[in-house]
Design an enzyme around this catalytic site. Sequence first.
Site, PDB file in Angstrom:
ATOM      1  N   GLN A 113       0.824  -1.211   0.000  1.00  0.00           N
ATOM      2  CA  GLN A 113       0.000   0.000   0.000  1.00  0.00           C
ATOM      3  C   GLN A 113       0.864   1.270   0.000  1.00  0.00           C
ATOM      4  OE1 GLN A 113      -3.557  -0.964   0.477  1.00  0.00           O
ATOM      5  NE2 GLN A 113      -3.890   0.986  -0.530  1.00  0.00           N
ATOM      6  N   LYS A 116       1.775   1.827  -3.670  1.00  0.00           N
ATOM      7  CA  LYS A 116       0.553   2.057  -4.445  1.00  0.00           C
ATOM      8  C   LYS A 116       0.037   3.470  -4.197  1.00  0.00           C
ATOM      9  CE  LYS A 116      -2.571  -1.106  -3.822  1.00  0.00           C
ATOM     10  NZ  LYS A 116      -3.781  -1.896  -3.472  1.00  0.00           N
ATOM     11  N   LYS A 128      -2.680  -1.001   6.638  1.00  0.00           N
ATOM     12  CA  LYS A 128      -3.657  -2.055   6.332  1.00  0.00           C
ATOM     13  C   LYS A 128      -4.088  -2.690   7.641  1.00  0.00           C
ATOM     14  CE  LYS A 128      -5.556  -4.035   2.696  1.00  0.00           C
ATOM     15  NZ  LYS A 128      -5.758  -3.491   1.339  1.00  0.00           N
ATOM     16  N   GLY A 167     -12.398  -0.522   2.838  1.00  0.00           N
ATOM     17  CA  GLY A 167     -12.731  -1.937   2.636  1.00  0.00           C
ATOM     18  C   GLY A 167     -11.614  -2.716   1.953  1.00  0.00           C
ATOM     19  N   ASP A 168     -11.772  -4.015   1.984  1.00  0.00           N
ATOM     20  CA  ASP A 168     -10.925  -4.952   1.234  1.00  0.00           C
ATOM     21  C   ASP A 168     -11.749  -6.244   1.210  1.00  0.00           C
ATOM     22  OD1 ASP A 168      -7.972  -5.224   0.122  1.00  0.00           O
ATOM     23  OD2 ASP A 168      -8.333  -7.075   1.176  1.00  0.00           O
ATOM     24  N   ASN A 242     -16.162  -7.160  -5.209  1.00  0.00           N
ATOM     25  CA  ASN A 242     -16.218  -5.756  -5.619  1.00  0.00           C
ATOM     26  C   ASN A 242     -15.334  -5.464  -6.838  1.00  0.00           C
ATOM     27  OD1 ASN A 242     -14.607  -2.947  -5.166  1.00  0.00           O
ATOM     28  ND2 ASN A 242     -16.781  -2.708  -4.793  1.00  0.00           N
ATOM     29  N   SER A 379     -10.613   6.701  -2.784  1.00  0.00           N
ATOM     30  CA  SER A 379     -10.659   6.917  -1.334  1.00  0.00           C
ATOM     31  C   SER A 379      -9.993   8.256  -0.993  1.00  0.00           C
ATOM     32  CB  SER A 379      -9.923   5.799  -0.590  1.00  0.00           C
ATOM     33  OG  SER A 379     -10.738   4.659  -0.456  1.00  0.00           O
TER      34      SER A 379
HETATM   35  P1  NDP Z   1     -14.543  -9.099  -2.082  1.00  0.00           P
HETATM   36  O1  NDP Z   1     -14.651  -9.619  -0.706  1.00  0.00           O
HETATM   37  O2  NDP Z   1     -15.596  -8.198  -2.603  1.00  0.00           O
HETATM   38  O3  NDP Z   1     -14.394 -10.298  -3.119  1.00  0.00           O
HETATM   39  C1  NDP Z   1     -13.355 -11.216  -3.005  1.00  0.00           C
HETATM   40  C2  NDP Z   1     -13.467 -12.223  -4.130  1.00  0.00           C
HETATM   41  O4  NDP Z   1     -12.292 -13.006  -4.157  1.00  0.00           O
HETATM   42  C3  NDP Z   1     -14.620 -13.182  -3.920  1.00  0.00           C
HETATM   43  O5  NDP Z   1     -15.084 -13.618  -5.163  1.00  0.00           O
HETATM   44  C4  NDP Z   1     -13.942 -14.304  -3.144  1.00  0.00           C
HETATM   45  O6  NDP Z   1     -14.590 -15.562  -3.240  1.00  0.00           O
HETATM   46  C5  NDP Z   1     -12.604 -14.365  -3.818  1.00  0.00           C
HETATM   47  N1  NDP Z   1     -11.620 -14.887  -2.860  1.00  0.00           N
HETATM   48  C6  NDP Z   1     -11.320 -14.364  -1.637  1.00  0.00           C
HETATM   49  N2  NDP Z   1     -10.405 -15.113  -1.019  1.00  0.00           N
HETATM   50  C7  NDP Z   1     -10.146 -16.136  -1.840  1.00  0.00           C
HETATM   51  C8  NDP Z   1      -9.285 -17.244  -1.750  1.00  0.00           C
HETATM   52  N3  NDP Z   1      -8.521 -17.455  -0.661  1.00  0.00           N
HETATM   53  N4  NDP Z   1      -9.257 -18.092  -2.820  1.00  0.00           N
HETATM   54  C9  NDP Z   1     -10.027 -17.849  -3.926  1.00  0.00           C
HETATM   55  N5  NDP Z   1     -10.865 -16.818  -4.051  1.00  0.00           N
HETATM   56  C10 NDP Z   1     -10.924 -15.975  -3.029  1.00  0.00           C
HETATM   57  O7  NDP Z   1     -13.108  -8.386  -2.158  1.00  0.00           O
HETATM   58  P2  NDP Z   1     -12.556  -7.340  -3.213  1.00  0.00           P
HETATM   59  O8  NDP Z   1     -13.161  -7.560  -4.549  1.00  0.00           O
HETATM   60  O9  NDP Z   1     -12.653  -6.004  -2.591  1.00  0.00           O
HETATM   61  O10 NDP Z   1     -11.003  -7.710  -3.229  1.00  0.00           O
HETATM   62  C11 NDP Z   1     -10.448  -8.594  -4.186  1.00  0.00           C
HETATM   63  C12 NDP Z   1      -8.961  -8.348  -4.289  1.00  0.00           C
HETATM   64  O11 NDP Z   1      -8.740  -6.997  -4.713  1.00  0.00           O
HETATM   65  C13 NDP Z   1      -8.155  -8.493  -3.001  1.00  0.00           C
HETATM   66  O12 NDP Z   1      -6.865  -8.953  -3.295  1.00  0.00           O
HETATM   67  C14 NDP Z   1      -8.061  -7.055  -2.499  1.00  0.00           C
HETATM   68  O13 NDP Z   1      -6.944  -6.887  -1.640  1.00  0.00           O
HETATM   69  C15 NDP Z   1      -7.874  -6.330  -3.808  1.00  0.00           C
HETATM   70  N6  NDP Z   1      -8.186  -4.915  -3.819  1.00  0.00           N
HETATM   71  C16 NDP Z   1      -9.403  -4.453  -3.405  1.00  0.00           C
HETATM   72  C17 NDP Z   1      -9.682  -3.102  -3.461  1.00  0.00           C
HETATM   73  C18 NDP Z   1     -11.013  -2.560  -3.096  1.00  0.00           C
HETATM   74  O14 NDP Z   1     -11.194  -1.357  -3.241  1.00  0.00           O
HETATM   75  N7  NDP Z   1     -11.978  -3.353  -2.662  1.00  0.00           N
HETATM   76  C19 NDP Z   1      -8.662  -2.136  -3.905  1.00  0.00           C
HETATM   77  C20 NDP Z   1      -7.451  -2.732  -4.397  1.00  0.00           C
HETATM   78  C21 NDP Z   1      -7.235  -4.073  -4.323  1.00  0.00           C
HETATM   79  P3  NDP Z   1     -15.417 -16.153  -1.987  1.00  0.00           P
HETATM   80  O15 NDP Z   1     -16.669 -15.363  -1.936  1.00  0.00           O
HETATM   81  O16 NDP Z   1     -15.606 -17.570  -2.314  1.00  0.00           O
HETATM   82  O17 NDP Z   1     -14.540 -15.938  -0.776  1.00  0.00           O
HETATM   83  O1  2IT Z   2      -5.843  -2.661  -1.496  1.00  0.00           O
HETATM   84  C1  2IT Z   2      -6.385  -1.539  -1.564  1.00  0.00           C
HETATM   85  O2  2IT Z   2      -5.856  -0.604  -2.166  1.00  0.00           O
HETATM   86  C2  2IT Z   2      -7.697  -1.371  -0.911  1.00  0.00           C
HETATM   87  N1  2IT Z   2      -8.239  -2.331  -0.387  1.00  0.00           N
HETATM   88  C3  2IT Z   2      -8.338  -0.025  -0.884  1.00  0.00           C
HETATM   89  C4  2IT Z   2      -7.777   0.827   0.215  1.00  0.00           C
HETATM   90  C5  2IT Z   2      -8.474   2.124   0.454  1.00  0.00           C
HETATM   91  O3  2IT Z   2      -8.081   2.786   1.413  1.00  0.00           O
HETATM   92  O4  2IT Z   2      -9.397   2.509  -0.278  1.00  0.00           O
END
Ligand code: NDP
Ligand code: 2IT
Length: 447
Positions: A113, A116, A128, A167-168, A242, A379
């Site tokens: 982070q 990034k 984080k 969120g994450d 997401n 954010s």
């Molecule tokens: P969500 O909780 O909305 O979705 C996560 C997705 O990934 C689900 O489909 C989930 O499946 C799957 N998943 C989670 N853990 C595992 C695992 N161990 N093996 C396989 N599939 C898995 O999270 P986000 O979409 O927010 O986050 C997804 C990725 O993006 C993460 O790496 C996060 O750190 C990154 N990210 C998120 C940001 C954000 O703004 N939200 C910003 C930048 C990066 P299931 O439902 O089966 O668990």
């Molecule tokens: O991994 C990421 O960049 C996030 N989950 C978003 C972090 C944020 O503060 O919006």
Amino acid sequence: MSAKNTIESVYELVLKRNPGENEFHQAVKEVLDSLGPVLEENPQYVDACILERIVEPERALMFRVPWLDDKGKVQVNRGFRIEFNSALGPYKGGLRFHPSVYIGIIKFLGFEQIFKNSLTGLMMGGGKGGSDFDPKGKSDNEVMRFCQSFMTELCRHIGPDTDVPAGDIGVGGREIGFMFGQYKRIRNEFTGVLTGKGLNWGGSLVRTEATGYGLVYIVDEYLKEQGQSFDGKTVVVSGSGNVAIYATEKVQQLGGKVVAMSDSNGFIYDAQGIKLDTVKQLKEVERKRIKEYASIHKSAKYTEGCGGIWNVKCDIALPSATQNELDLEGAKALVKNSCICVAEGANMPTTPDAADYLIENKVAFLPGKAANAGGVAVSGLEMAQNSQRYAWTFERADAELKNIMVNIYKSISEASEKYGAKGNYIIGANIAGFVKVADSMLAQGVV
Ligand code: NDP
Ligand code: 2IT
């Protein structure tokens, strides 16, 4: 000490100080391995022990999170917040609720982070947090009680000018709402202490879509440079949370066809193109499994096991689920099927050997710290709007997001070229992100 020796000794130190934290080791190694040329050129970084300092969190918090389940039984989870680096601004980064969470995962995410957030060009440090709490299968009331207990401790450590979580994985609008409510109650302050808030109470338009949209904007910028576009391209997106949902939405808006999505149980393949309304209903509203999609749409086939998704033929792959989900075998399948670009929607979804293989085979590889920076960027824009006590239009926030992603692409391309690795965006992103943080740390003295 020479640049090479410094890098080796700092990596040894990280292994020794953080035993068993494999994801953190992996994230640090990837960054350190990129920095040789920059240290050669800037011996002041070595002299001031910038590397030794940057790999050590400024503060790491770990706390008990007790809560009552619906049966009245006491449950205990573990909470974390790592305030990694504040050279560029208040600590900023998400909270992850997933059973796999332990300190090594939070450290890797916090470390990523830093760079990034630097790439976004906004004033944000790196942090984080999260918990090994599993929201899956819990009632709304259980999630609320957990979030309230988590925030009861966390609220002492954060604040709109100190540390601003978001969120994450496992933390979306519902969880942010419960945590915001508890922060406000305990501190008696209505402030922008969290981002990803609801639109009625200080959230920013486009934050929900930002990571996925930003991911597609940066790939689009790369494609434009090659005289290409998303129009007519076949795309595979892993995950269905997401990031995956809004990446799919933007690919579709730009004329591409997403043919596969997944969750941790398996993946769906729909040759006619994913019907995103169904995925949104299943995942955002009903919180069900992706498997259900195949019983609704007969054009789709469900396969158990999420790793097989990389065998689906595509032009562009957007791994958007979790760390180390795309391994060497997956990378080989993508190359065999003539994939031209892999961009990381998730944090560190590609194993190091898979990333090397893709780059060796001339697949454009856009690493997460650049490609998924759109979420934290918006954010940052949410924080700016909260400070102004004002809300921008969707069009304005979206235009700013696009502009930030285009600028990130430019800065990582330029850095890769300047340091003799043209087109290696891992090196470009690590260097471009690092230099700003290192210069700020130098300016701020030994702290
Ligand atoms: P969500 O909780 O909305 O979705 C996560 C997705 O990934 C689900 O489909 C989930 O499946 C799957 N998943 C989670 N853990 C595992 C695992 N161990 N093996 C396989 N599939 C898995 O999270 P986000 O979409 O927010 O986050 C997804 C990725 O993006 C993460 O790496 C996060 O750190 C990154 N990210 C998120 C940001 C954000 O703004 N939200 C910003 C930048 C990066 P299931 O439902 O089966 O668990
Ligand atoms: O991994 C990421 O960049 C996030 N989950 C978003 C972090 C944020 O503060 O919006």
